[in-house]
Design a protein around this motif. Sequence first.
Motif, short mmCIF file in Angstrom:
data_model
loop_
_atom_site.label_atom_id
_atom_site.label_comp_id
_atom_site.label_asym_id
_atom_site.label_seq_id
_atom_site.Cartn_x
_atom_site.Cartn_y
_atom_site.Cartn_z
N TYR A 322 0.79 -1.24 0.00
CA TYR A 322 0.00 0.00 0.00
C TYR A 322 0.82 1.29 0.00
O TYR A 322 0.27 2.37 -0.07
CB TYR A 322 -0.97 -0.01 1.19
CG TYR A 322 -0.32 -0.38 2.51
CD1 TYR A 322 0.39 0.56 3.25
CD2 TYR A 322 -0.40 -1.69 3.00
CE1 TYR A 322 1.00 0.22 4.43
CE2 TYR A 322 0.21 -2.04 4.20
CZ TYR A 322 0.91 -1.09 4.91
OH TYR A 322 1.51 -1.44 6.08
N TYR A 323 2.15 1.17 0.11
CA TYR A 323 2.97 2.39 0.12
C TYR A 323 3.16 2.94 -1.30
O TYR A 323 3.30 2.17 -2.25
CB TYR A 323 4.34 2.10 0.74
CG TYR A 323 4.27 1.86 2.22
CD1 TYR A 323 4.05 2.91 3.11
CD2 TYR A 323 4.39 0.57 2.75
CE1 TYR A 323 3.97 2.69 4.48
CE2 TYR A 323 4.30 0.34 4.11
CZ TYR A 323 4.10 1.40 4.97
OH TYR A 323 4.01 1.18 6.31
N MET A 324 3.18 4.25 -1.43
CA MET A 324 3.37 4.86 -2.75
C MET A 324 4.83 4.72 -3.19
O MET A 324 5.75 4.92 -2.40
CB MET A 324 2.98 6.34 -2.71
CG MET A 324 3.07 6.99 -4.08
SD MET A 324 2.67 8.73 -4.06
CE MET A 324 0.90 8.68 -4.20
N ARG A 325 4.99 4.34 -4.45
CA ARG A 325 6.34 4.20 -5.00
C ARG A 325 6.81 5.50 -5.62
O ARG A 325 6.02 6.27 -6.15
CB ARG A 325 6.33 3.16 -6.11
CG ARG A 325 6.36 1.76 -5.59
CD ARG A 325 5.93 0.81 -6.67
NE ARG A 325 7.08 0.18 -7.29
CZ ARG A 325 6.96 -0.92 -8.04
NH1 ARG A 325 5.77 -1.47 -8.24
NH2 ARG A 325 8.01 -1.48 -8.57
N ARG A 353 -4.07 5.96 -6.13
CA ARG A 353 -4.59 5.84 -7.49
C ARG A 353 -4.98 4.39 -7.75
O ARG A 353 -4.14 3.48 -7.64
CB ARG A 353 -3.54 6.34 -8.48
CG ARG A 353 -3.24 7.83 -8.30
CD ARG A 353 -1.91 8.24 -8.89
NE ARG A 353 -0.78 7.60 -8.22
CZ ARG A 353 0.50 7.87 -8.48
NH1 ARG A 353 0.82 8.76 -9.41
NH2 ARG A 353 1.47 7.25 -7.84
N TYR A 354 -6.25 4.19 -8.09
CA TYR A 354 -6.84 2.85 -8.19
C TYR A 354 -6.01 1.87 -9.02
O TYR A 354 -5.66 0.79 -8.55
CB TYR A 354 -8.26 2.97 -8.76
CG TYR A 354 -8.98 1.65 -8.84
CD1 TYR A 354 -9.63 1.13 -7.73
CD2 TYR A 354 -8.99 0.92 -10.01
CE1 TYR A 354 -10.27 -0.09 -7.79
CE2 TYR A 354 -9.63 -0.32 -10.08
CZ TYR A 354 -10.26 -0.82 -8.97
OH TYR A 354 -10.89 -2.03 -9.02
N GLU A 355 -5.67 2.27 -10.25
CA GLU A 355 -4.96 1.36 -11.15
C GLU A 355 -3.60 0.95 -10.59
O GLU A 355 -3.22 -0.21 -10.63
CB GLU A 355 -4.77 2.00 -12.53
CG GLU A 355 -6.04 2.05 -13.38
CD GLU A 355 -6.64 0.67 -13.64
OE1 GLU A 355 -5.86 -0.31 -13.72
OE2 GLU A 355 -7.88 0.57 -13.74
N LYS A 356 -2.91 1.92 -10.06
CA LYS A 356 -1.57 1.66 -9.54
C LYS A 356 -1.65 0.75 -8.30
O LYS A 356 -0.80 -0.12 -8.10
CB LYS A 356 -0.85 2.97 -9.19
CG LYS A 356 -0.41 3.74 -10.42
CD LYS A 356 0.63 4.79 -10.06
CE LYS A 356 0.98 5.67 -11.25
NZ LYS A 356 1.90 5.06 -12.21
N LEU A 357 -2.68 0.96 -7.51
CA LEU A 357 -2.85 0.13 -6.31
C LEU A 357 -3.15 -1.33 -6.70
O LEU A 357 -2.60 -2.26 -6.11
CB LEU A 357 -4.00 0.72 -5.46
CG LEU A 357 -4.21 0.11 -4.09
CD1 LEU A 357 -2.95 0.22 -3.22
CD2 LEU A 357 -5.37 0.79 -3.37
N LEU A 358 -3.98 -1.46 -7.70
CA LEU A 358 -4.32 -2.80 -8.20
C LEU A 358 -3.05 -3.53 -8.67
O LEU A 358 -2.81 -4.69 -8.34
CB LEU A 358 -5.32 -2.64 -9.35
CG LEU A 358 -6.06 -3.89 -9.81
CD1 LEU A 358 -6.95 -4.41 -8.69
CD2 LEU A 358 -6.92 -3.56 -11.04
N ASN A 359 -2.23 -2.81 -9.41
CA ASN A 359 -0.98 -3.40 -9.90
C ASN A 359 -0.04 -3.75 -8.75
O ASN A 359 0.64 -4.77 -8.79
CB ASN A 359 -0.26 -2.43 -10.86
CG ASN A 359 -1.00 -2.35 -12.18
OD1 ASN A 359 -1.74 -3.27 -12.55
ND2 ASN A 359 -0.83 -1.24 -12.89
N LEU A 375 -10.41 -2.06 -2.18
CA LEU A 375 -10.17 -1.40 -3.46
C LEU A 375 -11.33 -0.49 -3.85
O LEU A 375 -11.14 0.56 -4.46
CB LEU A 375 -9.94 -2.45 -4.54
CG LEU A 375 -8.56 -3.11 -4.50
CD1 LEU A 375 -8.54 -4.33 -5.43
CD2 LEU A 375 -7.46 -2.13 -4.88
N GLU A 376 -12.52 -0.91 -3.49
CA GLU A 376 -13.69 -0.14 -3.88
C GLU A 376 -13.61 1.31 -3.36
O GLU A 376 -14.05 2.25 -4.02
CB GLU A 376 -14.97 -0.81 -3.38
CG GLU A 376 -16.16 -0.28 -4.12
CD GLU A 376 -17.48 -0.90 -3.74
OE1 GLU A 376 -17.53 -1.65 -2.74
OE2 GLU A 376 -18.46 -0.61 -4.44
N ALA A 377 -13.02 1.44 -2.20
CA ALA A 377 -12.92 2.78 -1.58
C ALA A 377 -12.04 3.73 -2.39
O ALA A 377 -12.03 4.93 -2.13
CB ALA A 377 -12.39 2.65 -0.16
#
Length: 420
Positions: A322-325, A353-359, A375-377
């Motif tokens: 969950y950490y931002m890269r 950002r949804y897409e990046k989190l999913l990846n 993810l929905e949130a």
Amino acid sequence: MGLKRICGWIIRKKSIGRIIIIEVSSDSVRPSVLVLKEEREPELFKLGMEIDVGTALCFEGEEAPEQRSARGVEYIARKIEVYAKPIEPLPVDTMGKVPALLDTRIKYRWLLVRNPVEKAIFIIRNSLLNAAREYFSKNGFIEVQTPKIVAAGAEGGATLFKIQYFENDAYLSQSPQLFKQMLMAGFTRVYEITPYFRAEKYNTTRHLNESWGIDVEQGFINSVEDVLQTLENLITYIIEYVLKNNKEELEILGVTIKKPSTPFKRLKFQEAVDILRSEGLEVSETEDLSDYAEKKLGEIMAEKGYELYFIVGFPWASTGFYYMRDEDGVYTRKFDLDYSGLEIASGGQREHRYEKLLNALKEKGLNPENFSFYLEAFKYGMPPHGGFGLGVERLLMKMLNLENVREAILFVRDRTRLVP
Ligand code: AMO
């Protein structure tokens, strides 16, 4: 001087001729000292002869005009009410003269909190939490509660305690991570004081299987620096609060806490690696620091005058999903806060950002289906956000210079302890 009513337990009794001195442990750290003189109060003196260490009582009395005891305030009693006498001798010394082994201290903590040293630790723990709540309320954070029975873990599957939840498997929560982030869809600043359940099998001086955290999440941040600032301010507030409100407790413990100097040093992870390597340690560039490396770094930083310091920019390979890269994909906005060689908190800016989190979930080998509720949130306007988890026991341990994290919690849950 008025009459006071004090309730507590006898932790020491001494007779000197026609005088009985009784020390009563109550809610303050120093015992109240009752001086009974046969000549002055013959009835109470007689009662004093009959009661011993361990007795639960209340007394009414006034402060003696001449104070002779260094242990606590002396009282002249007007009335004593006995509520319960011990039915057998106490298994431990509640006066605190005979030091007990850690194992005994843990087993009889509920009884040993009658002794000033043990009581001081937990009065300060209470202050630490009061200070945190006061800080949050002054700074616009609202207190939330999130579930402790969960369907998915945030901190890695190996340390989850599995439980049976009707027809389904469930787990005890390792961290409120997923939930505090979800709340960033509707609040801008939240905090939770919460247990962490972690099935870590090792037996160290810094790990518990049930520990407590002060968790924070804040939205609409400009960068991770906003979060570092909150943690730095919180720690400073807590230490200053304890220094102001717990002078007696610190004196009993023989502890001096240094007021932190701000800003705390921000050390890049890669810098920490370089420093440790220059000292001859083998350190990986992609893994979290070992306990040994963390301790060694603490010594090096202490020499430079840093007691509290952040390690910022952990490599993606070592962090939660969950950490931002960073743009380079190698490092992240995750940080730790270390206090004299021990990690007491970690946190960072999150991927919002949804897409990046999913990846990120997929890249960490996790199944997004298990995280669909989370993810929905992120679909309906999730702002940039970040936060941290601060270990209550570890912070207390370092503030009070305790050797073992087990000294900082009333009832210990570790590899071998499930009772009391
Ligand atoms: P982390 O796993 O680093 O981060 O935990 C945060 C802090 O909690 C304390 N802690 C413990 N203390 C005693 N025994 C344990 N077994 C134990 N595990 C953790 C430590 C640690 O620094 N979700 C992230 C936080 C975040 O990013 O907001 C997390 O849980 O002091």
